[in-house]
Design a protein around this motif. Structure first.
Motif, mmCIF file in Angstrom:
data_model
loop_
_atom_site.group_PDB
_atom_site.id
_atom_site.type_symbol
_atom_site.label_atom_id
_atom_site.label_comp_id
_atom_site.label_asym_id
_atom_site.label_seq_id
_atom_site.Cartn_x
_atom_site.Cartn_y
_atom_site.Cartn_z
ATOM 1 N N GLU A 1 0.818 -1.067 -0.118
ATOM 2 C CA GLU A 1 -0.140 0.145 -0.111
ATOM 3 C C GLU A 1 0.841 1.271 -0.196
ATOM 4 O O GLU A 1 1.782 1.315 0.642
ATOM 5 C CB GLU A 1 -0.835 -0.044 1.345
ATOM 6 N N SER B 1 -2.718 2.881 3.590
ATOM 7 C CA SER B 1 -1.214 2.488 4.101
ATOM 8 C C SER B 1 -1.538 2.476 5.646
ATOM 9 O O SER B 1 -1.791 3.208 6.230
ATOM 10 C CB SER B 1 -0.281 3.417 3.503
ATOM 11 N N SER C 1 3.038 -5.128 2.848
ATOM 12 C CA SER C 1 1.713 -4.854 3.511
ATOM 13 C C SER C 1 1.030 -5.907 3.780
ATOM 14 O O SER C 1 0.314 -6.313 4.779
ATOM 15 C CB SER C 1 0.697 -3.521 3.330
ATOM 16 N N GLY D 1 4.604 -5.082 7.435
ATOM 17 C CA GLY D 1 4.158 -3.605 7.088
ATOM 18 C C GLY D 1 4.230 -2.571 8.051
ATOM 19 O O GLY D 1 3.886 -1.451 7.342
ATOM 20 N N GLU D 2 4.311 -2.777 9.426
ATOM 21 C CA GLU D 2 4.231 -1.587 10.183
ATOM 22 C C GLU D 2 5.579 -1.611 10.873
ATOM 23 O O GLU D 2 5.656 -0.791 12.080
ATOM 24 C CB GLU D 2 3.126 -1.855 11.314
ATOM 25 N N ARG E 1 -4.945 -7.463 10.726
ATOM 26 C CA ARG E 1 -3.994 -7.186 9.896
ATOM 27 C C ARG E 1 -4.071 -8.403 8.677
ATOM 28 O O ARG E 1 -3.791 -7.994 7.284
ATOM 29 C CB ARG E 1 -2.630 -7.227 10.315
ATOM 30 N N SER F 1 -5.476 -5.997 0.379
ATOM 31 C CA SER F 1 -4.384 -5.301 -0.194
ATOM 32 C C SER F 1 -3.757 -6.417 -1.380
ATOM 33 O O SER F 1 -3.495 -5.791 -2.090
ATOM 34 C CB SER F 1 -3.328 -5.163 0.986
#
Length: 577
Positions: free
Chosen positions: A43, A49, A116, A274-275, A368, A375
């Motif tokens: 993303e 995102s 992501s 992704g984080e 998630r 996603s």
């Protein structure tokens, strides 16, 4: 976004070739705004995102915190009584090594391209879109089942002090559900910090339990040095179903599923990429430390509990009839056998925090995973929309709605349903490990075909593709034989266990086949595998993060050194945390 815009972006993102010099190509903010692009599995839009709010310490603690839970503290009791201390030590060691190979395989892909969509995106991109589809949905199903089950377990733990006839379990389920929903709603920074401290506490408890078990085994608690007495009498291996050596082997193999259940959740690091801040450094570090933590937390504690409690202990047999609180823990049995007062209450409070932490992280992973599916194009696009905190709100609310299933357990007669659900999550967990390993095998084949050598990778799995082949064979074997005991005895009583124990396999295969029939998708050929689309975005983020870190270091007073307590912690203690 128009086709021409998308084509130009893909061309620019694939400007580097595996065989030639890498030309430095990055998106500009204008490019992203003009294109409003959504690269599948990665993303870039502000509206969809995630926020990279997880620091290195958050990632490493989530990695170990996801693995330490009631499976270790409570689940080992049944395995010890059923198979003996030698069996559980060997099974936990074998499965622990398999888990490390799974994590290493995941780490190699995640450090190259932190997507992501997590490992769902890797399966779709590097192996087969149908595999990614099946992996994502089975993983989500697993976590929407586990989350309410953890909430129920938390309510059961409190019954250690307040029986259900005094306070209805639904009250505690409501309190815990509101709490974990709130923690997840406030964003990844708050969640990461909360889980860091909660997981740190879990680590300290496990360290304390290991030290206590060592003291009991050495005779420091009651003056009776047990040593390996119980490995000799009643013995290291307990027969199960049959007698003699064959029965002892069957007992050992029956604990493989217990060990697998205990380790489930370790792979959730693949959902956090992704984080993660600077994921190409933090993810490999979390993977490397996993091996040492598995040895320390699991293998050593399992070895010590086998020294403190005989497998034929009456207290242990009683513990097997209880579930969800400290009475069910073999560590509490060890405390009782050593005649140590009060500690059982303290350990029960610790178990309550363990279960609460597990429920919290399970809801996070469920949300998630659904976000990753969206996603990756395998779920409606609404589930990849995020709020100002970078939280996929619709994914979170949808996943939390299934946590209401916990209220089924308010009545006694429906607890059996959730016992079957737990059996179902184990097979889904094995399907996840199998999918990750298959994806890694395809990943390695593809990068070899495109001349991506080991020295070009941020991290390489220590045993490479052969380690993944070995781990894959073991996972398939466990998946096929995990409930072998249902084929012996009265079938009328065991068929529900058979169904829930193996139902995950046809569901998984049907999802793959159905997706292939519907989309006509084909597997990714090694020389056509896309290693570069979106990679320059990650490269730019990494450069910005490292530049900011270097600037902060340069701003420190000249001559200041990292010595003293901070240096000692980072050098000798931080591997635990």
């Amino acid at each position: 976004m128009s086709h021409s815009n998308h084509s130009s972006l893909v061309q620019r993102s694939t400007a580097s070739s595996p065989s030639g010099d890498k030309e430095k190509m990055t998106y500009t903010d204008v490019d992203l705004e003009r294109s409003n692009t959504h690269i599948r599995g990665l993303e870039t839009s502000a509206e969809t995102s995630l926020h990279r709010g997880l620091k290195a310490r958050h990632i490493t603690m989530i990695a170990i915190g996801g693995a330490i839970g009631t499976g270790l503290i409570i689940g080992t009791g049944k395995a010890l009584a059923q198979a003996g201390p030698g069996s559980i030590f060997i099974s936990y060691s074998i499965v622990g090594f398999v888990v490390y190979l799974v994590m290493a395989a995941l780490g190699e892909m995640a450090s190259w391209l932190p997507m992501s969509a997590g490992f769902t995106g890797y399966a779709s991109r590097f192996c087969d879109p149908s595999l990614g589809f099946a992996l994502g949905w089975t993983y989500w199903i697993k976590y929407i089942i586990v989350t309410p089950n953890q909430l129920t377990a938390a309510a059961l733990v409190i019954q250690f002090w307040l029986p259900r006839d005094r306070v209805n379990p639904g009250v505690w389920i409501t309190i815990f559900l509101v709490a974990i929903l709130s923690i997840n709603y406030f964003g990844i920074r708050f969640f990461g910090e909360f889980e860091f401290w909660l997981s740190s506490f879990k680590v300290l408890v496990i360290v304390g339990v290991i030290i206590l078990s060592l003291v009991i085994a050495a005779g420091g608690a009651d003056g009776d040095p047990r040593g390996f007495r119980y490995w000799q009498s009643p013995g290291a291996f307990a027969p199960y179903i049959a007698t003699g050596s064959w029965g002892e082997f069957l007992g050992f193999w029956s604990t493989m599923v217990t060990a697998t259940f205990a380790y489930l959740g370790t792979e959730l690091v693949g959902v956090t990429v992704g984080e993660a801040q600077n994921p190409r450094k933090t993810i490999p570090r979390a993977i490397r430390l996993t091996f040492y933590r598995i040895v320390f937390f699991y293998c050593i504690s399992i070895l010590l509990i086998g020294m403190c409690v005989p497998y034929d202990s009456h207290d242990l047999a009683f513990a097997n009839g209880t579930s969800g609180n400290a009475n069910a823990s073999p560590f509490v049995v060890a405390i009782k056998l050593a005649h140590i007062p009060v500690l059982d209450h303290i350990l029960n409070a610790c178990i309550l925090l363990f279960v609460f932490s597990a429920a919290n992280s399970d809801l996070y992973i469920a949300s998630r995973t659904l976000y990753g599916l969206s996603s990756d194009g395998a779920a409606p696009s609404i589930f990849r929309k995020t709020n100002a905190n970078g939280v996929p709100l619709y994914s979170l609310i949808t996943s939390a709605a299934f946590a209401l299933l916990a209220y089924l357990n308010v009545s006694d007669d429906s607890k059996a349903v959730f016992t079957y659900f737990v059996n179902l999550t184990t097979i889904f967990g094995l399907m996840t490990w199998i999918s990750i390993l298959v994806t890694h095998i395809w990943f390695v084949r593809a990068r070899r075909a495109q001349n991506l050598t080991n020295d070009m990778m941020p991290y390489v799995a220590p045993l490479g593709i052969y380690g993944s082949y070995g781990a894959l064979a073991m996972c398939v074997l466990i998946a096929l034989t995990k409930n072998y005991d249902v084929f012996v005895g009265d079938w009328s009583k065991k068929y529900p266990t058979f169904i829930t124990g193996y139902l995950g396999i046809p569901i998984y295969l049907c999802l793959i086949a159905g997706h292939k029939l519907w989309t006509k998708s084909k597997g990714v050929r090694p020389h056509e595998c896309d290693f570069y689309t979106g990679k320059d975005i990650i490269d730019r983020e990494e450069e910005e993060f490292l530049a900011a870190k270097a600037a902060a270091k340069a701003a420190r007073p000249e001559g200041s050194k990292d010595r003293g307590v901070k240096w000692f912690y980072r050098r000798f203690v931080s591997w635990l945390f």
